[in-house]
Write a protein that holds these residues in place. Structure first.
Motif, short mmCIF file in Angstrom:
data_model
loop_
_atom_site.label_atom_id
_atom_site.label_comp_id
_atom_site.label_asym_id
_atom_site.label_seq_id
_atom_site.Cartn_x
_atom_site.Cartn_y
_atom_site.Cartn_z
N THR A 130 47.13 -16.83 7.32
CA THR A 130 46.78 -18.10 6.69
C THR A 130 45.62 -18.76 7.42
O THR A 130 45.11 -18.24 8.42
CB THR A 130 48.00 -19.04 6.66
N ILE A 235 44.94 -21.56 -2.30
CA ILE A 235 44.51 -20.51 -1.37
C ILE A 235 43.27 -19.88 -1.98
O ILE A 235 43.28 -19.41 -3.13
CB ILE A 235 45.62 -19.47 -1.18
N TRP A 416 39.40 -13.79 4.89
CA TRP A 416 39.26 -15.22 5.20
C TRP A 416 37.91 -15.49 5.89
O TRP A 416 37.26 -16.50 5.63
CB TRP A 416 40.39 -15.66 6.12
#
Length: 507
Positions: A130, A235, A416
């Motif tokens: 995350t 997200i 990410w």
């Protein structure tokens, strides 16, 4: 009023409900003797007609042997005798993250070890890659300036309330997951715990994932429970960045049979057997005195004057003193058959119970080696070979699975960070190198002597076995060996050797 299951984010799935009893027992065993004894009759049943006070004494006195924890530790140690590390050319940004993979100071090796232990214990565990709740940086430069970075969150099996997947291009991807969390905040000098559930979901195919955090609130008057949304967001990836590590046999979406569940059951069998052994040894150490051919002592009554009045006062029956330096006389009887004796368990019975406990422990330890024993067709393998082959079959499969999971987690990390690279992870899985036992080094040397191995191969094999340390460099060693080989004498060496030396006192 209770919430309907469809409106309750904490409602567990059918897979979770099926696995929860096994997870609870394994968690209690790992927590130790205090937790197990707190569960009372769940793990140590009370005998029929046994008084509650007597049961509590037996419960507290029952020994505990942490066989399961020892087996779990031994099984999970082998892949981490060498460091879990990144392989090949890796960007510096990924190296920095690997040094603190979870944002809490744990490096990749420590994090992987913890995940491996939890995965073997429960059968499944997850990693959630995350990003801080702030909007992810659009470029690497912006990320460095903001000081934010992705991090890994370990997902314990008992905290995955529900999980559903969808198959995309032949791969199972997470479509919906509900995670139990516990939020602790300081309240003055006290702490306040709040139950939370994080819901991560992809509403439709092609849609971006979203997350929402629910918090449990209880009405002070009616005690009704409600779940209130305290945060939500999107997200920015096109999938849910969660990867699962399975070690157990799968029979559902994420329903598994923990690989060590039978050992957990056997741990409780040993616990109950130890209770029986302790009880019979207590009886043997405190035998019951038997009086034969005589009546038991009876209380006596005698008149006593109290406040000017005569009353009959009963005196309790005298107690018989038993112990060292005490002589016990049998009172006379009509047929002179009075006698003293002790009632205690038979010695053979005590031996049988003790041997039963030892057999259970021995069987447990043999069974605990099965996931770690190299499968071989050689039925006459020696004990040393079996011991040396620990953690070569099932544990090796689990270690390879861990490697794949870690590399997939780095895929999400690179997504990410918007880094186009492939990260490879090294996890030690070469467990079979010691299967030859203590004579294997000698066998290698003999093969080299016979010309069946090259010098380089011999060095490689000895380094794999730890005989040569990690600092060993074959090229440096070859140079050193060449320096030791006598070469042709130079003219200076010949002249020095043939010129007579002058005496020390010569002019």
């Amino acid at each position: 009023m209770a919430l309907e299951p469809k409106n309750d984010p904490s409602n567990p799935s059918a897979d979770y409900k099926a696995m929860a009893p096994d997870w609870a027992m394994i968690a209690d065993i790992r927590a130790g003797a205090r937790r197990v004894k707190e569960k009372g009759e769940l793990y140590l049943p009370r005998y029929e007609n046994e008084a509650v006070s007597a049961y509590k004494k037996r419960l507290e006195a029952t020994p505990w042997r942490p066989e399961f924890v020892d087996a779990l530790r031994n099984l999970c140690s082998k892949p981490f005798t060498k460091a879990v590390a990144l392989q090949g050319t890796v960007p510096d940004a990924i190296k920095e993250i690997a040094e603190d993979i979870d944002g809490e100071g744990n490096d990749l090796h420590s994090f992987a070890r913890a995940q491996f232990v939890e995965g073997v214990a429960a059968g499944v565990v997850g990693i959630y890659v995350t990003y801080p709740d702030s909007e992810p940086a659009k470029t690497v430069a912006e990320e460095k300036k903001a000081g934010t970075r992705p991090y890994w969150v370990p997902l314990l099996a008992e905290n995955i309330l529900a999980l559903y997947t969808v198959k995309v291009n032949g791969r199972d991807l997470v479509q919906h997951i509900r995670l139990r969390e516990c939020h602790v905040e300081r309240d003055g000098y006290a702490e306040k715990e709040t139950e939370r559930v994080r819901v991560i979901d992809i509403a439709a195919h092609g849609a971006s994932p979203t997350w929402e955090l629910f918090e449990k609130q209880v009405d002070a008057t009616t005690r009704d429970v409600t779940w209130v949304s305290v945060g939500r967001g999107a997200i920015t990836l096109d999938l849910i960045p969660i990867v699962l590590f399975f070690t157990g046999e799968r029979s559902g979406i994420y329903r598994v049979k923990p690989p060590l569940i039978d050992l957990a059951v056997m741990q409780m069998e040993i616990y109950r057997a130890l209770s029986r052994e302790d009880e019979i040894l207590t009886f043997a150490g405190s035998p019951m005195l038997k009086a034969k051919g005589m009546n038991p002592p009876a209380p006596t009554t005698a008149p006593v004057v109290v406040d000017g009045r005569e009353r009959l006062v009963e005196t309790p029956a005298p107690q018989i003193t038993v112990g060292p330096k005490t002589v016990l006389f049998a009172p006379p009887s009509e047929n002179n058959q009075a006698d003293w004796d002790f009632i205690q368990p038979d010695a053979a019975n005590i031996t049988a119970v003790s041997e039963s406990v030892d057999n259970k422990i021995d069987h447990f330890r043999r069974l605990a080696l099965q996931p770690a024993t190299r499968k071989s067709g050689n039925l006459v393998a020696t004990v040393s070979a079996i011991d040396a082959a620990k953690a070569h079959s099932a544990v090796e499969v689990w270690a390879n699975g861990l490697k794949d999971v870690l590399e997939q987690a780095f895929v999400f990390t690179c997504m990410w960070m918007k880094i186009a690279t492939t990260v490879e992870v090294s996890v030690h899985t070469d467990f079979g190198i010691d299967a030859g036992g203590t004579d294997e080094t000698g066998n290698l040397l003999e093969a080299r002597k016979n010309g069946d191995l090259s010098q380089r191969t011999l060095w490689d094999e000895m380094q794999r076995r730890g005989t040569l340390g990690p600092q060993f460099d074959p090229e440096v060693e070859e140079q050193r060996l060449l320096e030791e080989v006598p070469g042709e004498d130079s003219p200076d060496d010949i002249e020095a050797a043939t010129t007579p030396r002058k005496p020390a006192n010569a002019a």
